[in-house]
Design a protein around this motif. Structure first.
Motif, PDB file in Angstrom:
ATOM      1  N   ASP A 160       2.580  59.815  50.847  1.00 46.82           N
ATOM      2  CA  ASP A 160       3.884  59.718  51.785  1.00 46.82           C
ATOM      3  C   ASP A 160       4.571  60.925  52.115  1.00 46.82           C
ATOM      4  OD1 ASP A 160       4.648  60.647  48.693  1.00 46.82           O
ATOM      5  OD2 ASP A 160       6.901  59.869  49.589  1.00 46.82           O
ATOM      6  N   ARG A 164       4.205  61.344  56.508  1.00 41.93           N
ATOM      7  CA  ARG A 164       5.975  61.980  57.537  1.00 41.93           C
ATOM      8  C   ARG A 164       5.298  63.215  57.706  1.00 41.93           C
ATOM      9  NH1 ARG A 164       7.243  58.035  53.119  1.00 41.93           N
ATOM     10  NH2 ARG A 164       8.945  60.821  51.761  1.00 41.93           N
ATOM     11  N   GLY A 168       6.553  60.858  61.604  1.00 38.94           N
ATOM     12  CA  GLY A 168       7.940  60.694  60.900  1.00 38.94           C
ATOM     13  C   GLY A 168       7.673  59.387  61.160  1.00 38.94           C
ATOM     14  N   ARG A 171       5.493  54.275  57.868  1.00 39.33           N
ATOM     15  CA  ARG A 171       6.888  53.685  57.065  1.00 39.33           C
ATOM     16  C   ARG A 171       5.768  54.083  55.139  1.00 39.33           C
ATOM     17  NH1 ARG A 171       8.005  47.978  58.865  1.00 39.33           N
ATOM     18  NH2 ARG A 171       9.760  48.622  56.834  1.00 39.33           N
TER      19      ARG A 171
END
Length: 331
Positions: A160, A164, A168, A171
């Motif tokens: 993750d 990100r 960003g 999800r």
């Protein structure tokens, strides 16, 4: 490879995390840089030359959704699938990019189009990303999906942060081995151990986790193994014991030569047949072959060797199918 990410996973030590890096208690460490160089440059290398372009005769135009007790599985190519069930649309390791590489001008290149054109995708509700290797975690594709559909992205710990950091809007939700995640519509996914490793640069080896998935669906459980060595078959037997009965297994059969280098991280077709028997699934679909040349075998070698392995094990060929991009199976 690219630079080390500025952020890496931090958390309490566990039976597969030493506080800095992840490891497989039932596996072996990945090959060293010296072994990589030996494979690439150490004497005569028996590397098959793939045709520049091998188009699939199939193309899928999936429905908006699949309800009731049915599951529809569409093979996109390599390790990418669209799985439709319970009114949800789930992508596995989606890669629509031309190359799987840290740079866009070099690295393994597609030898056929995705089995579903990106603009023909239905609304995507969830994405499962198994680990950080570039042929499985494709930031460009994930960003396109985030922009068009904003799906949940379920991935093992640490991946993750990779997503990100680049975008960003992705999800991303990170989970550990043995976690269960509700997706809705009677669909849930379990993250289960697999015999592999992860990296996106020379400096972040095993700083993010890798996993396989068991998907609960109205038609039964589907075991999705995106990348794995076979070892002694321990991982497959444990999944069968913990999550069986399994309606279907999706198993990798490609990127396996030379065996001295690839054995611990990628199964060959003979290994995949043993994995099917170990996990006890009713049937299997093959993937991780025929789209990107990652290793030395010929483009058609995995599918041909799968038939030979099934015959040698006295397993009907129709129990374990190797699809081409764009082909569909319904259960």
């Amino acid at each position: 490879m690219s630079r080390r990410p500025t952020k890496t996973y931090s958390g309490p030590p566990s039976d597969h995390f030493d506080g800095e890096k992840f490891f497989d208690p039932d596996g072996v460490p990945p090959k060293s840089l010296r072994e990589v160089l030996r494979w690439q440059f150490g004497g005569k290398r028996d590397r098959s030359v793939w045709p520049a372009w091998v188009p699939s005769p199939y193309a899928d135009y999936p429905p908006a959704a699949v309800d009731g007790g049915k599951v529809r599985l569409s093979f996109v190519g390599h390790a990418s699938w669209l799985i439709q069930a319970g009114g949800l649309n789930v992508l596995v390791d989606p890669v629509w990019s031309t190359r799987v590489s840290p740079v866009g001008w070099a690295g393994p290149k597609r030898h056929n189009d995705p089995g579903i054109a990106f603009d023909k995708l239905p609304k995507i509700d969830a994405v499962l990303v198994s680990h950080g290797h570039y042929d499985h975690l494709d930031i460009t594709t994930l960003s396109r999906l985030a922009k068009n559909f904003a799906p949940r992205v379920i991935t093992p710990l640490g991946n993750d942060l990779t997503m990100r950091e680049r975008d960003g809007a992705i999800r991303a939700e990170a989970f550990d081995w043995h976690d269960r995640v509700e997706l809705g519509g009677g669909i849930a996914v379990h993250l289960v151990p697999t015999r592999h490793w992860s990296a996106r640069s020379l400096f972040d080896r095993n700083r993010a986790l890798w996993a396989s998935f068991v998907l609960e669906t109205p038609a039964g459980k589907i075991y999705v193994v995106c990348d794995s060595g076979y070892g002694e078959g321990t991982h497959f037997r444990r999944v069968g014991e913990a999550h069986g009965p399994l309606r279907l297994a999706i198993l990798p059969i490609g990127a396996y030569e030379p065996r001295w280098f690839m054995r611990e991280q990628h199964m060959n077709p003979e290994d995949a047949v043993k994995a099917l028997l170990d996990c006890g699934a009713e049937a299997a679909l093959a993937h991780h072959h025929g789209t990107f040349q990652l290793t030395d075998e010929a483009i058609d070698a995995p599918a041909m060797a799968l038939l030979e392995a099934l015959d040698a094990a006295n397993i009907p060929r129709e129990r374990f199918l190797a699809l081409k991009p764009g082909q569909v199976v319904e259960i």
